[in-house]
Scaffold this motif. Structure first.
Motif, PDB file in Angstrom:
ATOM      1  N   ASP A  25       0.822  -1.204   0.000  1.00  0.00           N
ATOM      2  CA  ASP A  25       0.000   0.000   0.000  1.00  0.00           C
ATOM      3  C   ASP A  25       0.861   1.261   0.000  1.00  0.00           C
ATOM      4  O   ASP A  25       0.500   2.264  -0.624  1.00  0.00           O
ATOM      5  CB  ASP A  25      -0.923   0.002   1.219  1.00  0.00           C
ATOM      6  N   LEU A  29       0.716   4.142  -2.793  1.00  0.00           N
ATOM      7  CA  LEU A  29       0.507   5.530  -2.379  1.00  0.00           C
ATOM      8  C   LEU A  29       1.627   6.430  -2.891  1.00  0.00           C
ATOM      9  O   LEU A  29       1.367   7.531  -3.389  1.00  0.00           O
ATOM     10  CB  LEU A  29       0.432   5.603  -0.855  1.00  0.00           C
ATOM     11  N   LYS A  85      -8.839   6.362   2.797  1.00  0.00           N
ATOM     12  CA  LYS A  85      -8.796   6.047   1.371  1.00  0.00           C
ATOM     13  C   LYS A  85      -9.752   6.932   0.575  1.00  0.00           C
ATOM     14  O   LYS A  85      -9.379   7.497  -0.461  1.00  0.00           O
ATOM     15  CB  LYS A  85      -9.132   4.574   1.123  1.00  0.00           C
ATOM     16  N   TYR A 131      -3.118   7.671   6.518  1.00  0.00           N
ATOM     17  CA  TYR A 131      -2.964   6.380   5.851  1.00  0.00           C
ATOM     18  C   TYR A 131      -1.557   5.823   6.048  1.00  0.00           C
ATOM     19  O   TYR A 131      -1.377   4.636   6.343  1.00  0.00           O
ATOM     20  CB  TYR A 131      -3.261   6.530   4.358  1.00  0.00           C
ATOM     21  N   MET A 207      -4.783   5.409  -6.788  1.00  0.00           N
ATOM     22  CA  MET A 207      -5.370   5.606  -5.465  1.00  0.00           C
ATOM     23  C   MET A 207      -6.496   4.614  -5.210  1.00  0.00           C
ATOM     24  O   MET A 207      -6.705   4.166  -4.078  1.00  0.00           O
ATOM     25  CB  MET A 207      -5.917   7.031  -5.337  1.00  0.00           C
ATOM     26  N   CYS A 208      -7.229   4.259  -6.250  1.00  0.00           N
ATOM     27  CA  CYS A 208      -8.366   3.342  -6.095  1.00  0.00           C
ATOM     28  C   CYS A 208      -7.930   1.928  -5.743  1.00  0.00           C
ATOM     29  O   CYS A 208      -8.743   1.121  -5.278  1.00  0.00           O
ATOM     30  CB  CYS A 208      -9.191   3.327  -7.381  1.00  0.00           C
ATOM     31  N   LEU A 210      -5.689   1.220  -3.441  1.00  0.00           N
ATOM     32  CA  LEU A 210      -5.291   1.151  -2.041  1.00  0.00           C
ATOM     33  C   LEU A 210      -6.304   0.341  -1.251  1.00  0.00           C
ATOM     34  O   LEU A 210      -7.505   0.365  -1.539  1.00  0.00           O
ATOM     35  CB  LEU A 210      -5.200   2.561  -1.445  1.00  0.00           C
ATOM     36  N   ASN A 211      -5.829  -0.396  -0.253  1.00  0.00           N
ATOM     37  CA  ASN A 211      -6.731  -1.088   0.663  1.00  0.00           C
ATOM     38  C   ASN A 211      -7.333  -0.088   1.637  1.00  0.00           C
ATOM     39  O   ASN A 211      -6.673   0.876   2.036  1.00  0.00           O
ATOM     40  CB  ASN A 211      -5.977  -2.163   1.457  1.00  0.00           C
ATOM     41  N   ARG A 212      -8.562  -0.304   2.015  1.00  0.00           N
ATOM     42  CA  ARG A 212      -9.172   0.537   3.047  1.00  0.00           C
ATOM     43  C   ARG A 212      -8.520   0.251   4.390  1.00  0.00           C
ATOM     44  O   ARG A 212      -8.231  -0.890   4.727  1.00  0.00           O
ATOM     45  CB  ARG A 212     -10.674   0.282   3.118  1.00  0.00           C
ATOM     46  N   ARG A 213      -8.327   1.308   5.164  1.00  0.00           N
ATOM     47  CA  ARG A 213      -7.639   1.157   6.444  1.00  0.00           C
ATOM     48  C   ARG A 213      -8.461   1.714   7.588  1.00  0.00           C
ATOM     49  O   ARG A 213      -7.930   2.182   8.578  1.00  0.00           O
ATOM     50  CB  ARG A 213      -6.282   1.854   6.396  1.00  0.00           C
TER      51      ARG A 213
END
Length: 335
Positions: A25, A29, A85, A131, A207-208, A210-213
């Motif tokens: 990630d 980023l 995110k 993030y 950006m899409c 990326l894993n949600r955090r």
């Protein structure tokens, strides 16, 4: 209401159970910011030289950073509500719109785009810090590593990539503008901003991935039981940092940094670089500036790692900048 306020004050910006692939990630980023800011950084350097009619470029940058300053007040609660995110993806839209407005620059396109970018920039930078810290903490926990070391390594990768944006973006400007007459031919600014828009689009797409955090409902959704409670909550976010003397002491440094960057991006490029090297020379000069910034930042980081206080290096940097500014002022007067 008191219980809701106490939950809100205790809610951290970075929260618990996080996804895997933390290093991946950070790579995503870093590359996303590379593609976005190589375009924005170079465009920013050119604003005062390519959009000169009625000082459109300079005025748009002033509106942008005034908006950025005002919206930064509410950026933290916005990131809490959106999640880091979503905040990052939303933030990229402002940069995309600003570059697109430069393809048809006018007061009706650039002023709204600058105003919206100020909001988007405040969101993306809070989201980035949240993030990155979240990824570092999770990686340290999963791999049983020292948290401070992982945060330093992840930040080193991100900021090293970010520092290269000035070099890459301005070299692109140099190549695409060198054959254009004052940057107004098809091979000039139109092609340049089209390439920048493509770079922005690629960064937004990254950006899409990326894993949600963030865990839905845990520390992210601010309680809005009533309009009055929401206003009180927002005021607490705004006022509480101003009660910290460390924040008050750092405000002059932030103001100085802002003035210095405004000089470099607007006055230096318009009144010093362009008369000496031409419009295409702005890209080359700012590429050298970006390379020097990246190298010196690396050395400064190494040098300050063993210091108990940063007073010496901050004071030394201020003195060196003052010497350079006085030298440039003397050169302008001689001309």
């Amino acid at each position: 209401m008191e219980s809701a306020d106490s939950r809100e004050e205790e809610a951290p910006l970075v929260v618990g159970e996080l996804p895997k692939n933390h290093a991946r990630d950070v790579h995503v980023l870093s590359f996303a910011f590379l593609f976005i800011f190589l375009a924005y950084g170079a465009a920013q350097n050119l604003e005062s030289t390519v959009n000169t009619e009625h000082d459109l470029g300079t005025t748009s940058m002033g509106i942008l950073y005034l908006s950025f300053t005002l919206f930064s007040i509410v950026a933290s609660p916005m990131v809490r509500m959106l999640g880091s995110k979503r905040a990052l993806v939303l933030g990229t839209t402002g940069y995309w719109l600003f570059i697109a407005s430069n393809l048809k620059p006018s007061w009706y396109t650039m002023m709204p785009a600058s105003l919206y970018l100020g909001f988007a920039a405040s969101i993306i930078w809070v989201g980035q810090g949240t993030y990155l810290t979240s990824a570092a903490r999770s990686h340290a926990k999963d791999c049983h590593l020292h948290e401070g070391t992982v945060i330093g390594n992840f930040n080193g990768e991100f900021w090293g990539m970010f520092a290269s944006t000035q070099v890459i973006g301005n070299l692109i400007s140099l190549v695409l503008l060198k054959n254009g007459e004052e940057g107004k031919s098809t091979t000039g600014t139109t092609l340049l901003f089209s390439v920048f828009l493509g770079s922005m689009t690629l960064g937004t797409i990254l950006m899409c991935f990326l894993n949600r955090r963030d865990i839905k409902g845990e520390g992210l959704n601010m309680p809005y039981d009533s309009f009055s409670s929401s206003v009180v909550s927002l005021l607490k976010y705004v006022i509480s940092p101003l009660c910290d003397k460390r924040m008050l002491l750092i405000i002059p440094l932030l103001a100085y940094s802002g003035l210095q960057q405004a000089f470099v991006w607007a006055e230096f490029t318009k009144h010093i670089v362009k008369p000496a090297l031409g419009e295409s020379g702005v890209g080359g000069a700012m590429a050298a500036y970006g390379a020097s910034d990246a190298i010196c930042s690396w050395f400064a980081g190494r040098f300050t790692s063993g210091l108990s206080s940063i007073t010496f290096i901050v004071s030394g940097g201020a003195v060196l900048q003052m010497v350079v500014l006085l030298w440039l002022s003397a050169e302008i007067q001689l001309d």
